[in-house]
Motif scaffolding. Sequence first.
Motif, PDB file in Angstrom:
ATOM      1  N   LYS A  76      43.044  27.475  44.476  1.00 21.16           N
ATOM      2  CA  LYS A  76      41.753  28.412  44.223  1.00 21.16           C
ATOM      3  C   LYS A  76      40.771  28.097  45.402  1.00 21.16           C
ATOM      4  O   LYS A  76      39.731  28.881  45.663  1.00 21.16           O
ATOM      5  CB  LYS A  76      41.037  28.483  42.955  1.00 21.16           C
ATOM      6  CG  LYS A  76      41.937  28.976  42.092  1.00 21.16           C
ATOM      7  CD  LYS A  76      41.096  28.864  40.389  1.00 21.16           C
ATOM      8  CE  LYS A  76      42.101  29.677  39.527  1.00 21.16           C
ATOM      9  NZ  LYS A  76      43.272  28.949  38.969  1.00 21.16           N
ATOM     10  N   ASN A  77      41.150  26.877  46.091  1.00 23.49           N
ATOM     11  CA  ASN A  77      40.091  26.509  47.164  1.00 23.49           C
ATOM     12  C   ASN A  77      40.923  26.545  48.395  1.00 23.49           C
ATOM     13  O   ASN A  77      41.196  25.378  49.044  1.00 23.49           O
ATOM     14  CB  ASN A  77      39.447  25.210  46.623  1.00 23.49           C
ATOM     15  CG  ASN A  77      38.234  24.729  47.528  1.00 23.49           C
ATOM     16  OD1 ASN A  77      38.103  25.236  48.600  1.00 23.49           O
ATOM     17  ND2 ASN A  77      37.374  23.855  47.074  1.00 23.49           N
ATOM     18  N   LYS A  78      40.947  27.384  48.978  1.00 23.47           N
ATOM     19  CA  LYS A  78      41.666  27.473  50.525  1.00 23.47           C
ATOM     20  C   LYS A  78      41.041  26.572  51.536  1.00 23.47           C
ATOM     21  O   LYS A  78      41.771  25.953  52.292  1.00 23.47           O
ATOM     22  CB  LYS A  78      41.752  28.988  50.928  1.00 23.47           C
ATOM     23  CG  LYS A  78      42.457  29.798  50.063  1.00 23.47           C
ATOM     24  CD  LYS A  78      42.644  31.309  50.656  1.00 23.47           C
ATOM     25  CE  LYS A  78      43.549  32.023  50.069  1.00 23.47           C
ATOM     26  NZ  LYS A  78      43.861  33.444  50.801  1.00 23.47           N
ATOM     27  N   GLU A  79      39.980  26.725  51.371  1.00 23.80           N
ATOM     28  CA  GLU A  79      38.957  25.615  52.435  1.00 23.80           C
ATOM     29  C   GLU A  79      39.241  24.224  52.152  1.00 23.80           C
ATOM     30  O   GLU A  79      39.844  23.495  53.113  1.00 23.80           O
ATOM     31  CB  GLU A  79      37.392  25.755  52.123  1.00 23.80           C
ATOM     32  CG  GLU A  79      36.971  27.365  52.650  1.00 23.80           C
ATOM     33  CD  GLU A  79      36.924  28.207  51.414  1.00 23.80           C
ATOM     34  OE1 GLU A  79      37.562  28.073  50.269  1.00 23.80           O
ATOM     35  OE2 GLU A  79      36.451  29.367  51.676  1.00 23.80           O
ATOM     36  N   LEU A  80      39.278  23.734  51.119  1.00 15.34           N
ATOM     37  CA  LEU A  80      39.980  22.396  50.636  1.00 15.34           C
ATOM     38  C   LEU A  80      41.094  22.008  50.965  1.00 15.34           C
ATOM     39  O   LEU A  80      41.353  21.008  51.736  1.00 15.34           O
ATOM     40  CB  LEU A  80      39.607  22.183  49.244  1.00 15.34           C
ATOM     41  CG  LEU A  80      39.930  20.674  48.724  1.00 15.34           C
ATOM     42  CD1 LEU A  80      39.153  19.693  49.572  1.00 15.34           C
ATOM     43  CD2 LEU A  80      39.618  20.499  47.199  1.00 15.34           C
ATOM     44  N   MET A  81      41.992  23.006  50.605  1.00 12.53           N
ATOM     45  CA  MET A  81      43.283  23.094  51.089  1.00 12.53           C
ATOM     46  C   MET A  81      43.521  22.676  52.676  1.00 12.53           C
ATOM     47  O   MET A  81      44.287  21.987  53.168  1.00 12.53           O
ATOM     48  CB  MET A  81      44.214  24.269  50.759  1.00 12.53           C
ATOM     49  CG  MET A  81      44.449  24.335  49.300  1.00 12.53           C
ATOM     50  SD  MET A  81      45.394  25.810  48.718  1.00 12.53           S
ATOM     51  CE  MET A  81      47.041  25.230  49.411  1.00 12.53           C
ATOM     52  N   ALA A  82      42.774  23.488  53.431  1.00 14.24           N
ATOM     53  CA  ALA A  82      43.314  23.290  54.696  1.00 14.24           C
ATOM     54  C   ALA A  82      42.451  22.030  55.375  1.00 14.24           C
ATOM     55  O   ALA A  82      43.317  21.595  56.230  1.00 14.24           O
ATOM     56  CB  ALA A  82      42.065  24.645  55.567  1.00 14.24           C
ATOM     57  N   CYS A  83      41.596  21.708  54.805  1.00 15.92           N
ATOM     58  CA  CYS A  83      41.052  20.192  55.201  1.00 15.92           C
ATOM     59  C   CYS A  83      42.103  18.966  54.692  1.00 15.92           C
ATOM     60  O   CYS A  83      42.457  18.095  55.525  1.00 15.92           O
ATOM     61  CB  CYS A  83      39.628  20.008  54.500  1.00 15.92           C
ATOM     62  SG  CYS A  83      38.337  20.989  55.078  1.00 15.92           S
ATOM     63  N   ILE A  84      42.690  19.258  53.718  1.00 16.53           N
ATOM     64  CA  ILE A  84      43.629  18.363  53.158  1.00 16.53           C
ATOM     65  C   ILE A  84      45.077  18.371  53.999  1.00 16.53           C
ATOM     66  O   ILE A  84      45.313  17.161  54.254  1.00 16.53           O
ATOM     67  CB  ILE A  84      43.835  18.532  51.665  1.00 16.53           C
ATOM     68  CG1 ILE A  84      42.436  17.972  51.036  1.00 16.53           C
ATOM     69  CG2 ILE A  84      45.129  17.541  51.134  1.00 16.53           C
ATOM     70  CD1 ILE A  84      42.864  18.467  49.473  1.00 16.53           C
ATOM     71  N   ILE A  85      45.444  19.493  54.281  1.00 10.77           N
ATOM     72  CA  ILE A  85      46.488  19.591  55.287  1.00 10.77           C
ATOM     73  C   ILE A  85      46.182  19.071  56.369  1.00 10.77           C
ATOM     74  O   ILE A  85      47.193  18.175  57.000  1.00 10.77           O
ATOM     75  CB  ILE A  85      47.087  21.090  55.208  1.00 10.77           C
ATOM     76  CG1 ILE A  85      47.469  21.784  53.834  1.00 10.77           C
ATOM     77  CG2 ILE A  85      48.085  21.537  56.396  1.00 10.77           C
ATOM     78  CD1 ILE A  85      47.639  23.137  53.815  1.00 10.77           C
ATOM     79  N   LYS A  86      45.287  19.378  57.130  1.00  9.48           N
ATOM     80  CA  LYS A  86      44.940  18.680  58.532  1.00  9.48           C
ATOM     81  C   LYS A  86      44.663  17.146  58.449  1.00  9.48           C
ATOM     82  O   LYS A  86      45.279  16.515  59.281  1.00  9.48           O
ATOM     83  CB  LYS A  86      43.791  19.435  59.207  1.00  9.48           C
ATOM     84  CG  LYS A  86      43.422  19.139  60.535  1.00  9.48           C
ATOM     85  CD  LYS A  86      44.415  19.697  61.478  1.00  9.48           C
ATOM     86  CE  LYS A  86      43.899  19.616  62.829  1.00  9.48           C
ATOM     87  NZ  LYS A  86      44.968  20.087  63.932  1.00  9.48           N
ATOM     88  N   ASN A  87      43.692  16.785  57.547  1.00  9.56           N
ATOM     89  CA  ASN A  87      43.239  15.341  57.573  1.00  9.56           C
ATOM     90  C   ASN A  87      43.992  14.482  56.491  1.00  9.56           C
ATOM     91  O   ASN A  87      43.637  13.374  56.523  1.00  9.56           O
ATOM     92  CB  ASN A  87      41.898  15.297  57.404  1.00  9.56           C
ATOM     93  CG  ASN A  87      40.941  16.369  58.412  1.00  9.56           C
ATOM     94  OD1 ASN A  87      41.359  16.247  59.552  1.00  9.56           O
ATOM     95  ND2 ASN A  87      40.064  17.261  58.171  1.00  9.56           N
ATOM     96  N   GLY A  88      44.608  14.925  55.853  1.00  6.01           N
ATOM     97  CA  GLY A  88      45.354  14.096  54.621  1.00  6.01           C
ATOM     98  C   GLY A  88      44.357  13.874  53.569  1.00  6.01           C
ATOM     99  O   GLY A  88      43.114  14.404  53.533  1.00  6.01           O
ATOM    100  N   MET A  89      44.408  12.994  52.378  1.00 10.72           N
ATOM    101  CA  MET A  89      43.787  12.776  51.391  1.00 10.72           C
ATOM    102  C   MET A  89      44.161  11.328  51.054  1.00 10.72           C
ATOM    103  O   MET A  89      45.526  10.952  50.673  1.00 10.72           O
ATOM    104  CB  MET A  89      43.724  13.875  50.257  1.00 10.72           C
ATOM    105  CG  MET A  89      42.941  13.720  49.388  1.00 10.72           C
ATOM    106  SD  MET A  89      42.950  15.025  48.187  1.00 10.72           S
ATOM    107  CE  MET A  89      44.458  14.482  47.062  1.00 10.72           C
ATOM    108  N   SER A  90      43.219  10.657  50.383  1.00 13.39           N
ATOM    109  CA  SER A  90      43.435   9.445  49.892  1.00 13.39           C
ATOM    110  C   SER A  90      42.926   9.242  48.573  1.00 13.39           C
ATOM    111  O   SER A  90      43.064   8.156  47.669  1.00 13.39           O
ATOM    112  CB  SER A  90      43.248   8.186  50.968  1.00 13.39           C
ATOM    113  OG  SER A  90      41.767   8.176  50.917  1.00 13.39           O
ATOM    114  N   ASP A  91      42.011  10.147  48.021  1.00 18.11           N
ATOM    115  CA  ASP A  91      41.564  10.056  46.775  1.00 18.11           C
ATOM    116  C   ASP A  91      42.330  10.263  45.624  1.00 18.11           C
ATOM    117  O   ASP A  91      43.580  10.687  45.903  1.00 18.11           O
ATOM    118  CB  ASP A  91      40.470  11.051  46.519  1.00 18.11           C
ATOM    119  CG  ASP A  91      39.435  10.989  47.821  1.00 18.11           C
ATOM    120  OD1 ASP A  91      39.132   9.799  48.182  1.00 18.11           O
ATOM    121  OD2 ASP A  91      38.680  11.990  47.924  1.00 18.11           O
ATOM    122  N   THR A  92      42.210   9.636  44.390  1.00 14.11           N
ATOM    123  CA  THR A  92      42.975  10.077  43.389  1.00 14.11           C
ATOM    124  C   THR A  92      42.404  11.707  42.787  1.00 14.11           C
ATOM    125  O   THR A  92      41.514  11.899  42.724  1.00 14.11           O
ATOM    126  CB  THR A  92      42.952   8.835  42.231  1.00 14.11           C
ATOM    127  OG1 THR A  92      42.930   7.842  42.571  1.00 14.11           O
ATOM    128  CG2 THR A  92      43.493   9.305  40.803  1.00 14.11           C
TER     129      THR A  92
END
Length: 148
Positions: A76-92
């Motif tokens: 439901k959050n396309k903006e966050l998805m774009a950031c995660i795809i580009k920059n990765g994610m290390s949070d739980t």
Amino acid sequence: MSCYNSNGLISKLLKALFLFAIATLYSCQSSEQLKSEQYFVEGYQLYKTYCTNCHQDDGKGMANLYPPLQGSSILKNKELMACIIKNGMSDTILVAGKKFSRPMPANPKLTELEIAEIVSFVTMKWGQDSTRTSIELVQKSLAACKDH
């Protein structure tokens, strides 16, 4: 000989009619519908290349290792998805009541268009969204996630 010629003519007419019918069918779609379909297809290919190793073809993830996309609130959050795809994610993160803490690698080589296509595919496939994700939304999202 004349039977052959008339059969050949009938065959050519049927082919022409078939091609006309196909052209008419596709011309009934709006340019936005065609673009959405293009993003979905291109996004699927990119998803297969960059995402299926962890999230799997069916979007269900891998047991307790990698989170599912199917049924995830992140769709439901396309903006966050774009950031995660580009920059990765290390949070739980918590998805469908389960915690996932393996980091997701960044994909810095993906273009804004490719990210828009992946987000479009994923949200259309498992997020019950029928609209493509625009490059402009991805550009805005990536600029905002750089600021944080």
